[in-house]
Write a protein that holds these residues in place. Structure first.
Motif, short mmCIF file in Angstrom:
data_model
loop_
_atom_site.label_atom_id
_atom_site.label_comp_id
_atom_site.label_asym_id
_atom_site.label_seq_id
_atom_site.Cartn_x
_atom_site.Cartn_y
_atom_site.Cartn_z
N PRO A 227 61.56 -22.95 115.39
CA PRO A 227 61.01 -23.61 114.21
C PRO A 227 61.40 -25.08 114.17
O PRO A 227 62.57 -25.43 114.38
CB PRO A 227 61.62 -22.84 113.04
N ALA A 228 60.42 -25.93 113.90
CA ALA A 228 60.67 -27.38 113.89
C ALA A 228 61.64 -27.76 112.78
O ALA A 228 62.41 -28.73 112.92
CB ALA A 228 59.36 -28.12 113.73
N THR A 229 61.63 -27.00 111.68
CA THR A 229 62.57 -27.21 110.58
C THR A 229 63.05 -25.86 110.08
O THR A 229 62.54 -24.82 110.50
CB THR A 229 61.91 -27.97 109.41
N ARG A 230 64.00 -25.88 109.15
CA ARG A 230 64.46 -24.64 108.54
C ARG A 230 63.61 -24.23 107.33
O ARG A 230 63.95 -23.26 106.64
CB ARG A 230 65.93 -24.78 108.12
N ALA A 231 62.53 -24.93 107.10
CA ALA A 231 61.63 -24.55 106.02
C ALA A 231 61.10 -23.14 106.28
O ALA A 231 60.80 -22.77 107.42
CB ALA A 231 60.48 -25.54 105.92
N ASP A 232 60.96 -22.35 105.22
CA ASP A 232 60.52 -20.97 105.37
C ASP A 232 59.22 -20.86 106.13
O ASP A 232 59.05 -19.94 106.95
CB ASP A 232 60.37 -20.31 103.98
N ALA A 233 58.29 -21.75 105.87
CA ALA A 233 56.98 -21.68 106.53
C ALA A 233 57.12 -21.83 108.03
O ALA A 233 56.48 -21.09 108.80
CB ALA A 233 56.06 -22.76 105.96
N ASP A 234 57.94 -22.77 108.48
CA ASP A 234 58.12 -22.97 109.91
C ASP A 234 58.84 -21.78 110.55
O ASP A 234 58.47 -21.33 111.65
CB ASP A 234 58.91 -24.25 110.18
N VAL A 235 59.87 -21.26 109.86
CA VAL A 235 60.63 -20.14 110.41
C VAL A 235 59.73 -18.91 110.54
O VAL A 235 59.73 -18.23 111.59
CB VAL A 235 61.86 -19.83 109.54
N GLU A 236 58.96 -18.62 109.52
CA GLU A 236 58.13 -17.42 109.56
C GLU A 236 56.98 -17.57 110.55
O GLU A 236 56.59 -16.59 111.21
CB GLU A 236 57.61 -17.09 108.16
N ALA A 237 56.45 -18.77 110.69
CA ALA A 237 55.39 -18.99 111.68
C ALA A 237 55.95 -18.81 113.09
O ALA A 237 55.29 -18.21 113.96
CB ALA A 237 54.80 -20.39 111.51
N ALA A 238 57.15 -19.32 113.32
CA ALA A 238 57.76 -19.19 114.64
C ALA A 238 58.09 -17.73 114.94
O ALA A 238 57.88 -17.25 116.07
CB ALA A 238 59.02 -20.05 114.74
N ARG A 239 58.58 -17.01 113.95
CA ARG A 239 58.89 -15.59 114.14
C ARG A 239 57.61 -14.81 114.49
O ARG A 239 57.61 -13.99 115.41
CB ARG A 239 59.51 -15.00 112.88
N ALA A 240 56.54 -15.08 113.78
CA ALA A 240 55.27 -14.41 114.06
C ALA A 240 54.77 -14.74 115.46
O ALA A 240 54.24 -13.87 116.17
CB ALA A 240 54.23 -14.79 113.02
N ARG A 241 54.96 -15.97 115.87
CA ARG A 241 54.56 -16.37 117.23
C ARG A 241 55.40 -15.63 118.27
O ARG A 241 54.88 -15.17 119.30
CB ARG A 241 54.72 -17.89 117.37
N TYR A 242 56.67 -15.49 118.00
CA TYR A 242 57.59 -14.85 118.95
C TYR A 242 57.18 -13.41 119.23
O TYR A 242 57.21 -12.95 120.37
CB TYR A 242 59.01 -14.89 118.37
N PHE A 243 56.80 -12.69 118.17
CA PHE A 243 56.45 -11.28 118.32
C PHE A 243 54.93 -11.05 118.36
O PHE A 243 54.48 -9.91 118.29
CB PHE A 243 57.08 -10.46 117.20
N GLY A 244 54.18 -12.13 118.47
CA GLY A 244 52.72 -12.00 118.48
C GLY A 244 52.19 -11.46 119.79
O GLY A 244 52.83 -11.53 120.83
N CYS A 245 51.00 -10.88 119.73
CA CYS A 245 50.32 -10.35 120.92
C CYS A 245 48.89 -10.88 120.92
O CYS A 245 47.94 -10.17 120.56
CB CYS A 245 50.32 -8.83 120.93
N VAL A 246 48.77 -12.15 121.28
CA VAL A 246 47.48 -12.83 121.26
C VAL A 246 47.07 -13.25 122.66
O VAL A 246 45.95 -12.98 123.10
CB VAL A 246 47.53 -14.06 120.32
N GLU A 247 47.98 -13.90 123.36
CA GLU A 247 47.65 -14.45 124.68
C GLU A 247 47.46 -13.35 125.71
O GLU A 247 48.16 -12.33 125.69
CB GLU A 247 48.76 -15.40 125.15
N GLU A 248 46.54 -13.59 126.64
CA GLU A 248 46.31 -12.65 127.72
C GLU A 248 47.21 -12.95 128.92
O GLU A 248 46.85 -12.67 130.06
CB GLU A 248 44.83 -12.64 128.12
N ARG A 249 48.34 -13.53 128.64
CA ARG A 249 49.39 -13.63 129.64
C ARG A 249 50.39 -12.51 129.33
O ARG A 249 50.23 -11.79 128.36
CB ARG A 249 50.04 -15.02 129.60
N MET A 250 51.42 -12.38 130.12
CA MET A 250 52.29 -11.21 130.00
C MET A 250 53.61 -11.51 129.31
O MET A 250 54.56 -10.75 129.40
CB MET A 250 52.55 -10.63 131.40
N TRP A 251 53.68 -12.62 128.54
CA TRP A 251 54.94 -13.03 127.94
C TRP A 251 55.11 -12.56 126.51
O TRP A 251 56.02 -13.00 125.81
CB TRP A 251 55.06 -14.55 128.00
#
Length: 453
Positions: A227-251
């Motif tokens: 997260p770019a900052t400790r703001a809730d919006a940035d933290v939650e967006a980063a968390r969702a990205r971390y556990f997201g399943c969108v890209e067709e790569r294997m990461w």
């Protein structure tokens, strides 16, 4: 920095990267033997034929580990050294090597943490399809059974497979690592499913044939959004990205970790990858979700993200700054918050303790005119990352240990011997070992249980 009294301080290495002796004493070829011996696949056509000659010099290396004061050593086993064809015949000389190595570690007061598979698939099994073959679960389970029966009276900590995203993503999808395939996303999802089934089969074998209680995991990795900052919006967006399943790569971390922890694939991935998925049965998911005891995670770097107006994570251009501090490999920006958030988010989601099974820094270390290897950047890197781990513990993450990668400079896969991660410098021409400044710094840090002074 503060760490629990029972914190496990360790270092790590992998069989193909250090052992050498690629065709000695009955060892069969692996995919990395074939890949690295193919011209143009590896930097300057380097290969692991000799590597650090650990197969012959392990006693010297264990003595260095004892001097370092590590409590645990994470090693991997060469599957084709134990079973040259991957199935069937067992090579007694290979088992004897690991018998002696583990006995040597225990005699030095060092606990072996054993990884069954760190990328070096027996070539004979690759020729049968490797992870594209559903039989892989049976093959891997049989191999794990052989290992458990022989070593499971002394080894109490296990990791089944190292870094599934690298195996399938770089090896099967992008073709830059062994076995060097260029598979479709659909084929990669099949390979991923078979890999997870193989993991489950190995867990069953270890539970059935080892002596006494076991601590078992799988070593995951991913790409860490910070997260770019400790703001809730940035933290939650980063968390969702971390556990997201969108890209067709294997990461996609959750695609690998959720089936083990929860017995089901993430709904987002099932939706996004619909039409490409292999047949997934209830029996498959029961096998994959065999209980594990801790999370093992390899963490090196990360990238900054911020929430947009829709609350979605977007990359921050030059998030670490232009000309930012980094190692010699292009992906290794120095980003200690990556390990902080990995610890926080994973322990919160999966409700298990986490061990950092790899973390380290690559540089162009060399023996200087005074006969020593001065590597202040590595000391600074580890200090920053361990401080982040300490902060994560203070903020509630259950972190049980840290394994520096690597004990020795070694064969860095497709980069050959160009990039050096070790606490000990290896002259690959003479095999002379020279502990670096970081070796002595880490030794003293361990003695103080992580306190800086």
């Amino acid at each position: 920095m503060n760490f629990p009294n029972n914190f496990t301080w360790g270092a790590a290495a992998a069989a193909y990267q250090i052992e050498g002796a690629w065709n000695e004493d009955g060892r069969g070829p692996s995919v990395w033997d074939v890949f690295s011996q193919t011209p143009g696949r590896v930097f300057e056509n380097h290969n692991g034929n000799v590597a650090c000659d650990h197969y012959h010099r392990w006693r010297e290396d264990v003595a260095l580990m004892k001097e370092l004061g590590i409590k645990a050593y994470r090693l991997s086993l060469s599957w084709s050294r134990i079973m040259p064809d991957g199935t069937g015949a067992i090579n007694e000389a290979g088992l004897k090597f690991y018998d002696e190595l583990i006995d040597g570690l225990l005699a030095a007061g060092i606990q072996p943490w054993v990884t069954l598979f760190h990328w070096d698939m027996p070539q004979a099994l690759q020729e049968k399809g490797g992870f594209l073959n559903r039989d892989m679960a049976d093959w891997f389970g049989a191999y794990a059974t052989v290992v458990a029966k022989r070593l499971g009276d002394r080894v109490k900590h296990w990791m089944t497979i190292n870094e599934p995203p690298v195996i399938v993503g770089l090896g099967y999808q992008e073709g830059v690592f062994a076995p060097g395939l260029k598979c479709t996303h659909q084929e990669c999802l099949l390979a991923a499913h078979n890999l997870l089934r193989a993991h489950g089969s190995a867990v069953q074998a270890l539970r059935a044939h080892c002596v006494g209680p076991q601590q078992i995991s799988i070593a995951h990795t991913s790409r860490e959004p910070i997260p770019a900052t400790r703001a809730d919006a940035d933290v939650e967006a980063a968390r969702a990205r971390y556990f997201g399943c969108v890209e067709e790569r294997m990461w996609n971390l959750a695609w690998w970790a959720d089936p083990i922890a929860f017995g089901k694939y993430p709904e987002e991935g099932l939706k996004n990858f619909a039409g490409k998925l292999p047949k997934i049965t209830d029996a498959d998911m029961a096998l994959i979700s065999q209980p594990i005891d801790y999370l093992a995670y390899n963490c090196y770097s990360g990238f900054k993200v911020a929430a947009n107006d829709a609350g979605k994570a977007v990359d921050v251009p030059n998030g670490h700054g232009i000309g930012n501090a980094r190692g010699t490999l292009p992906w290794l920006s120095i980003a200690p918050d990556a390990i902080y958030w990995a610890a926080r988010w994973q322990t919160e989601r999966y409700n298990l303790p986490i061990v950092f099974s790899e973390n380290g820094f690559c540089n162009t270390d060399f023996v200087q005119l005074d006969g020593k290897v001065h590597d202040p950047q590595r000391i600074d890197f580890v200090t920053r990352y361990l401080d982040a781990v300490s902060r994560a513990i203070a903020d509630g993450a259950d972190v049980g240990g840290y394994f520096y990668w690597s004990i020795l400079d070694n064969f860095e896969w497709a980069e050959g011997y160009k990039d050096r991660f070790g606490l000990v410098h290896v002259d690959y021409e003479t095999q002379v070992r020279t502990p670096k400044d970081s070796f002595y710094w880490y030794r003293d840090l361990i003695a103080r249980n992580g306190a800086l002074s």
